[in-house]
Design an enzyme around this catalytic site. Sequence first.
Site, short mmCIF file in Angstrom:
data_model
loop_
_atom_site.label_atom_id
_atom_site.label_comp_id
_atom_site.label_asym_id
_atom_site.label_seq_id
_atom_site.Cartn_x
_atom_site.Cartn_y
_atom_site.Cartn_z
N PHE A 136 -19.46 59.23 8.68
CA PHE A 136 -19.36 59.71 7.30
C PHE A 136 -20.64 59.36 6.57
CE2 PHE A 136 -18.23 59.68 2.83
CZ PHE A 136 -17.50 60.86 2.71
N ASP A 156 -27.44 53.92 7.72
CA ASP A 156 -26.61 54.14 6.53
C ASP A 156 -25.76 52.89 6.31
OD1 ASP A 156 -24.57 54.75 4.74
OD2 ASP A 156 -24.35 56.81 5.43
N LYS A 166 -22.53 51.79 -3.07
CA LYS A 166 -21.27 51.05 -3.19
C LYS A 166 -21.41 49.65 -3.79
CE LYS A 166 -18.55 53.59 0.21
NZ LYS A 166 -17.49 54.17 -0.61
N1 PLP Z 1 -22.22 56.80 3.71
C1 PLP Z 1 -21.21 55.97 4.03
C2 PLP Z 1 -21.31 55.15 5.28
C3 PLP Z 1 -20.06 55.90 3.24
O1 PLP Z 1 -19.05 55.09 3.60
C4 PLP Z 1 -20.00 56.69 2.07
C5 PLP Z 1 -18.79 56.66 1.21
O2 PLP Z 1 -17.73 56.28 1.60
C6 PLP Z 1 -21.09 57.52 1.75
C7 PLP Z 1 -22.18 57.55 2.59
C8 PLP Z 1 -21.05 58.38 0.51
O3 PLP Z 1 -21.13 57.60 -0.63
P1 PLP Z 1 -20.72 58.19 -2.06
O4 PLP Z 1 -19.24 58.40 -2.04
O5 PLP Z 1 -21.16 57.13 -3.05
O6 PLP Z 1 -21.47 59.46 -2.25
#
Ligand code: PLP
Length: 412
Positions: free
Chosen positions: A148, A233, A262
């Site tokens: 994700f 990420d 986050k």
């Molecule tokens: N990357 C990872 C690993 C995530 O867990 C998330 C959100 O859960 C995101 C990207 C996307 O973040 P946002 O919801 O702040 O756009």
Amino acid sequence: MNATNVLQKRYAAALMPNYGLPPVALVRGDGCRVWDADGREYLDLFAGIAVSALGHAHPALISAVSTQVAALAHTSNLFLHEPGIDLAERILALLGGPGGAGPADARIFFANSGAEANEAAIKLVRRHWQKQHLSQARPVFVAAENGFHGRTMGALALTGKASIREPFAPFGIDVRFVPYGDVDALRAAAGPDCAALFVEPCQGEAGVIPPPPGYLSAAREACDRSGALLVVDEIQSGVGRTGHWFAHQGEGVTPDVLTLAKGLGGGLPIGACVGFGPYGSVLGKGDHGSTFGANPVACAAALAVLTTIEADGLLASAAAAGQQLHDGIAALGHPLLAGARGQGLWLAAMLAEPAAADVEAAARRAGFLVNAVQPDAIRLAPPLIISAGQATAFLDALPGILDDAVTAREKS
Ligand code: PLP
């Protein structure tokens, strides 16, 4: 109708149905506790999807945000401000130079969310290869199945969960998906046509699934061999969640690009894209931007988060409370439980059946907020300030929660 039902009715009439109808209307919080519109108290073991690192209404966050908003709430990116510089310097110091001596050789772009941080990373990769006159030769991004990376079009293209990606195709980004944790597949996919490999140090939305040991190092080697950029990420794993400042530090791997969000803002919206070494200068003047990115209030909040984690020793306490929760769940021996996985305060209670929605609802009835991240997995990502006593309270309640979930399933 109670107060929650009234709010739910208004919500359903005024907001798009993309989140379904949330079961709880939260009104206020204090530390790891939150209260709903009907005055019910919950222990928050989810922190708003691994965000509220300092819990709720933390004095350091209140003070930093209110002081900054009273001084200057917004500048746009046409003017610089010290909180943004302080925050960038602070993150570079935490990322450390060789052997931890001095700040990392890196530069930061601030965004407002995780998806935006990844969009910046995607553009950085494209721009890098374009400057090398190799964008045609290196069109492919590699990412993991079930991974994700966000909901905007670029980040979504890299998101491995087909059910959320495919309805929005095409994306204009050529992505090769590999099974997460499979080093051979990674090596094979990261060939000479690969622009970059995007990887989570542990898959969060997939259900807190750690890869086999050495996976991140193998990803680094595969990228070094192919010349592709390694983009890590850490939007969910970063800022203390695993008991390290950043999960990749636990593996001794240096990415080319790192994305954060986050927990960084502790509840204020901020994301960051960190380019290491030469990748810190790829995005030149005019290449990228954001009106709200590096907003001074969000930067002040993030500084308060980082300062408090350091001053209060929250990395060590998060690691200890995480171990307590992990071991407590693993030792429980309930027929609905199949074990525990994860690291630090980023855990999943594995279930023997696809009963996560029932367990989440039963936990709520017992006064605990947890997350049914997968049909057979309950995610715990509490504030880093959770106490041993609060972890014990959840572990003591868990057998009853699981029994209640079993009963609810039998009735349905
Ligand atoms: N990357 C990872 C690993 C995530 O867990 C998330 C959100 O859960 C995101 C990207 C996307 O973040 P946002 O919801 O702040 O756009």
